[in-house]
Write a protein that holds these residues in place. Structure first.
Motif, mmCIF file in Angstrom:
data_model
loop_
_atom_site.group_PDB
_atom_site.id
_atom_site.type_symbol
_atom_site.label_atom_id
_atom_site.label_comp_id
_atom_site.label_asym_id
_atom_site.label_seq_id
_atom_site.Cartn_x
_atom_site.Cartn_y
_atom_site.Cartn_z
ATOM 1 N N LEU A 294 0.836 -1.201 0.000
ATOM 2 C CA LEU A 294 0.000 0.000 0.000
ATOM 3 C C LEU A 294 0.873 1.254 0.000
ATOM 4 N N ARG A 295 1.928 1.222 0.778
ATOM 5 C CA ARG A 295 2.820 2.376 0.864
ATOM 6 C C ARG A 295 3.505 2.671 -0.463
ATOM 7 N N LEU A 296 3.906 1.628 -1.172
ATOM 8 C CA LEU A 296 4.520 1.826 -2.486
ATOM 9 C C LEU A 296 3.525 2.431 -3.477
ATOM 10 N N ILE A 297 2.281 1.977 -3.406
ATOM 11 C CA ILE A 297 1.236 2.537 -4.280
ATOM 12 C C ILE A 297 1.030 4.018 -3.973
ATOM 13 N N VAL A 298 0.956 4.348 -2.674
ATOM 14 C CA VAL A 298 0.777 5.752 -2.275
ATOM 15 C C VAL A 298 1.961 6.585 -2.751
ATOM 16 N N ARG A 299 3.158 6.043 -2.636
ATOM 17 C CA ARG A 299 4.352 6.784 -3.071
ATOM 18 C C ARG A 299 4.318 7.036 -4.578
ATOM 19 N N MET A 300 3.876 6.032 -5.346
ATOM 20 C CA MET A 300 3.804 6.212 -6.802
ATOM 21 C C MET A 300 2.742 7.245 -7.184
ATOM 22 N N ILE A 301 1.630 7.257 -6.455
ATOM 23 C CA ILE A 301 0.543 8.188 -6.775
ATOM 24 C C ILE A 301 0.833 9.596 -6.257
ATOM 25 N N LYS A 302 1.227 9.698 -5.003
ATOM 26 C CA LYS A 302 1.399 11.009 -4.360
ATOM 27 C C LYS A 302 2.796 11.600 -4.523
ATOM 28 N N GLY A 303 3.791 10.754 -4.768
ATOM 29 C CA GLY A 303 5.157 11.249 -4.891
ATOM 30 C C GLY A 303 5.768 11.567 -3.539
ATOM 31 N N THR A 304 6.905 12.217 -3.585
ATOM 32 C CA THR A 304 7.619 12.603 -2.367
ATOM 33 C C THR A 304 8.019 14.067 -2.490
ATOM 34 N N PRO A 305 8.117 14.757 -1.364
ATOM 35 C CA PRO A 305 8.584 16.148 -1.431
ATOM 36 C C PRO A 305 10.055 16.186 -1.846
ATOM 37 N N PRO A 306 10.468 17.262 -2.477
ATOM 38 C CA PRO A 306 11.873 17.352 -2.896
ATOM 39 C C PRO A 306 12.793 17.512 -1.688
ATOM 40 N N LEU A 307 14.005 17.019 -1.843
ATOM 41 C CA LEU A 307 15.024 17.248 -0.826
ATOM 42 C C LEU A 307 15.504 18.692 -0.950
#
Length: 184
Positions: free
Chosen positions: A66-79
């Protein structure tokens, strides 16, 4: 990047990503300590710990998917833009190593239990199908692999924690806050 783009860019993980992160952090740390308790206990506590370890591992496998799916959909904030390139690469590599370990550890555990001829029983009496043959040699290899990957997972979790504290307490660059609160 212009000022208006900067103001609209999200600098935090989504609420669901943050919730999954902290839920999994509790679960993974619990699993590591339960695992240590299982291998150091010869009493009846061993069976109780094992009965907790198996379904918690299955739950963590589901959560990491589920977490991987959320990461693919929502992305991550930039460093942070001023973060040295080697630290950005190290952050990316360590996150993907964590994902790999969070995914493979429960699968190897499931296969190990399957190779021992013991079912993985979940809450409500549901039993997972075996994913490895009932074989003592396969069990021994998987048990050893599970143990050494647990050490690697523990070391990677400690590194992840140290990096988070470095960003939160020393650099104070918002990286830690991106996983602790919404800074949109």
């Amino acid at each position: 990047m212009n000022q208006s783009m900067n103001q609209t860019q999200n600098t935090s993980f989504s609420l669901i990503a943050r919730m999954l992160h902290w839920l999994m952090a509790i679960g993974i740390l619990s699993m590591l300590f339960i695992g240590v308790g299982m291998v150091t206990s010869v009493s009846e506590k061993h069976n109780w710990l094992l009965a907790v370890h198996k379904p918690l591992g299955a739950l963590l496998l589901l959560l990491v998917c589920l977490r991987l799916i959320v990461r693919m959909i929502k992305g991550t904030p930039p460093l942070p833009a001023d973060l040295p390139g080697w630290q950005k690469r190290a952050a990316l590599a360590s996150h993907w190593l964590l994902y790999l370990l969070m995914f493979t550890m429960p699968l190897i555990g499931w296969a190990m239990v399957s190779a021992s001829g013991t079912p993985v029983t979940l809450a409500g009496g549901w039993t997972l199908p075996p994913i490895a043959p009932d074989n003592a040699n396969v069990f021994a290899v998987l048990r050893s692999t599970h143990r050494y990957l647990a050490y690697l997972l523990f070391a990677t979790v400690l590194l992840h924690l140290a990096a988070g504290l470095f960003h939160g307490l020393i650099r104070r660059d918002g990286v830690l806050e991106s996983m602790t609160r919404n800074r949109a």
